[in-house]
Write an enzyme that holds these catalytic residues in place. Structure first.
Site, mmCIF file in Angstrom:
data_model
loop_
_atom_site.group_PDB
_atom_site.id
_atom_site.type_symbol
_atom_site.label_atom_id
_atom_site.label_comp_id
_atom_site.label_asym_id
_atom_site.label_seq_id
_atom_site.Cartn_x
_atom_site.Cartn_y
_atom_site.Cartn_z
ATOM 1 N N HIS A 192 0.841 -1.207 0.000
ATOM 2 C CA HIS A 192 0.000 0.000 0.000
ATOM 3 C C HIS A 192 0.873 1.253 0.000
ATOM 4 C CE1 HIS A 192 -3.291 -2.719 1.218
ATOM 5 N NE2 HIS A 192 -4.083 -1.780 0.719
ATOM 6 N N LYS A 237 -0.503 4.848 4.617
ATOM 7 C CA LYS A 237 -1.398 3.907 5.316
ATOM 8 C C LYS A 237 -0.915 3.703 6.747
ATOM 9 C CE LYS A 237 -3.759 -0.510 4.904
ATOM 10 N NZ LYS A 237 -5.041 0.059 5.309
HETATM 11 P P1 NAD Z 1 -7.318 9.428 4.859
HETATM 12 O O1 NAD Z 1 -6.461 9.682 6.050
HETATM 13 O O2 NAD Z 1 -6.928 10.018 3.534
HETATM 14 O O3 NAD Z 1 -8.825 9.945 5.172
HETATM 15 C C1 NAD Z 1 -9.471 9.801 6.404
HETATM 16 C C2 NAD Z 1 -10.314 11.058 6.607
HETATM 17 O O4 NAD Z 1 -11.146 10.870 7.767
HETATM 18 C C3 NAD Z 1 -9.431 12.302 6.873
HETATM 19 O O5 NAD Z 1 -9.837 13.374 6.036
HETATM 20 C C4 NAD Z 1 -9.712 12.607 8.356
HETATM 21 O O6 NAD Z 1 -9.616 13.981 8.682
HETATM 22 C C5 NAD Z 1 -11.145 12.075 8.490
HETATM 23 N N1 NAD Z 1 -11.551 11.862 9.895
HETATM 24 C C6 NAD Z 1 -10.812 11.323 10.903
HETATM 25 N N2 NAD Z 1 -11.516 11.381 12.055
HETATM 26 C C7 NAD Z 1 -12.719 11.952 11.761
HETATM 27 C C8 NAD Z 1 -13.872 12.294 12.539
HETATM 28 N N3 NAD Z 1 -13.936 12.065 13.858
HETATM 29 N N4 NAD Z 1 -14.916 12.867 11.902
HETATM 30 C C9 NAD Z 1 -14.880 13.105 10.566
HETATM 31 N N5 NAD Z 1 -13.808 12.835 9.786
HETATM 32 C C10 NAD Z 1 -12.743 12.247 10.375
HETATM 33 O O7 NAD Z 1 -7.479 7.853 4.756
HETATM 34 P P2 NAD Z 1 -8.016 6.979 3.519
HETATM 35 O O8 NAD Z 1 -6.888 6.479 2.697
HETATM 36 O O9 NAD Z 1 -9.164 7.696 2.856
HETATM 37 O O10 NAD Z 1 -8.571 5.705 4.317
HETATM 38 C C11 NAD Z 1 -9.553 5.820 5.326
HETATM 39 C C12 NAD Z 1 -9.884 4.436 5.870
HETATM 40 O O11 NAD Z 1 -10.498 3.637 4.854
HETATM 41 C C13 NAD Z 1 -8.649 3.630 6.327
HETATM 42 O O12 NAD Z 1 -9.019 2.876 7.461
HETATM 43 C C14 NAD Z 1 -8.367 2.719 5.144
HETATM 44 O O13 NAD Z 1 -7.669 1.550 5.488
HETATM 45 C C15 NAD Z 1 -9.767 2.410 4.701
HETATM 46 N N6 NAD Z 1 -9.922 1.940 3.310
HETATM 47 C C16 NAD Z 1 -10.816 0.937 3.101
HETATM 48 C C17 NAD Z 1 -11.091 0.491 1.812
HETATM 49 C C18 NAD Z 1 -12.161 -0.553 1.613
HETATM 50 O O14 NAD Z 1 -12.455 -0.923 0.463
HETATM 51 N N7 NAD Z 1 -12.791 -1.033 2.696
HETATM 52 C C19 NAD Z 1 -10.420 1.049 0.722
HETATM 53 C C20 NAD Z 1 -9.508 2.100 0.949
HETATM 54 C C21 NAD Z 1 -9.273 2.540 2.259
#
Ligand code: NAD
Length: 270
Positions: A158, A162
């Site tokens: 990744h 991450k």
């Molecule tokens: P990222 O850090 O780019 O985005 C996360 C966002 O959530 C940030 O903008 C952050 O400010 C916000 N956030 C954090 N706490 C918050 C709160 N209390 N209220 C509102 N917003 C809040 O991360 P990302 O790459 O977008 O990934 C996010 C999550 O999704 C990770 O856990 C990742 O592993 C997961 N993910 C899952 C899949 C899937 O298919 N299930 C795919 C990609 C990523």
């Protein structure tokens, strides 16, 4: 025909948040009714369209989920474990479908989410893509057929930002392999090798994580035997894949009975 389901995206400024907004806006089966970010984020209080660099969208970014969730039929949530646990409680009160993509959830987090699922529909998956969910099925089948003469290793890669390892998807794949072999994953998982580890234990399922650059997500499940090996591989090259899967789950979840579901249910792979 009734109104289109209203969708709230949480963590809108994140890598996945932006993709989720795009997926909802491009869909003719849903409308965006709210956008949530964490307290203190500089998007809070601003119009979502403007912060995304376009014209006004009439949806302002808020750090208070209560109001938008109350108006929504579904919440798309890819944020952090602490935020997701809190959102599951509020979404359940609002009877909105909560689609959880957040990974790295602890056993306590999962218990809290399970409690919320008594009152509302929750769809949670460490990976929302059709290809990966199919890979999970194939992994279970291969593990059922190949005995412990084949060592199982899950290798994932990744992007550099991450925060959790192994990935939620790698754990799903490991779990599928353990189920195929009818063993408990907790007993056979070998995570984080370093130093003089001793020889590989027969029957273990090993995990390793690569982190770098802008890799969207790659997963190999390796079955290594004597004189031959089988590799099952999925490569994601575009995050919009996960966002489209999440929106599909939100639509699928409308009018279902309360409970916890996963992408296997949504995609009909069970
Ligand atoms: P990222 O850090 O780019 O985005 C996360 C966002 O959530 C940030 O903008 C952050 O400010 C916000 N956030 C954090 N706490 C918050 C709160 N209390 N209220 C509102 N917003 C809040 O991360 P990302 O790459 O977008 O990934 C996010 C999550 O999704 C990770 O856990 C990742 O592993 C997961 N993910 C899952 C899949 C899937 O298919 N299930 C795919 C990609 C990523």
């Amino acid at each position: 025909m009734g109104a289109l389901p209203g969708i709230v995206v949480t963590g809108v400024a994140g890598r996945m948040g932006r993709m989720l907004v795009k997926a909802v806006l491009e869909s003719d089966r849903a409308r965006l009714v709210g956008a949530v970010e964490r307290q203190g984020h500089d998007w809070v209080g601003q119009d979502l369209g403007e912060v995304l660099g376009g014209g006004s969208m009439g949806v302002s970014v808020t750090d208070d989920p209560l109001d938008p969730f109350a108006k929504a039929q579904a919440v798309l949530d890819f944020t952090s474990p602490a935020a997701t646990v809190e959102f599951s409680r509020i979404a359940a009160q609002a009877r909105a479908v909560h689609v959880i993509g957040t990974t790295g959830l602890s056993a306590d987090d999962l218990r809290a989410i399970g409690a919320a699922a008594r009152h509302a529909v929750i769809v949670r998956a460490g990976n929302m893509s059709l290809g990966v969910n199919l890979l999970v099925r194939l992994t279970r089948m291969a593990a059922m057929v190949l005995d412990e003469d084949f060592d199982i290793e899950v290798i994932e890669a990744h992007h550099r930002a991450k925060v959790d390892a192994p990935s939620g998807t790698a754990l799903m794949l490991g779990q599928a392999a353990a189920e195929g072999r009818r063993v408990s994953m907790d007993e056979v998982a070998d995570r984080g090798r370093d130093g003089i580890t001793g020889a590989r234990k027969r029957g273990d399922i090993g995990f390793s994580a690569v982190r770098g650059g802008d890799i969207v997500g790659e997963h190999d499940v390796l079955f290594a035997g004597q004189g031959e090996r089988i590799v099952l591989r999925h490569v994601a090259s575009d995050r919009s894949l996960f966002a489209k899967g999440a929106l599909k789950a939100a639509l699928w979840g409308q009018d279902r009975k309360p409970g916890e579901y996963d992408m296997m249910d949504v995609l009909g792979l069970d």
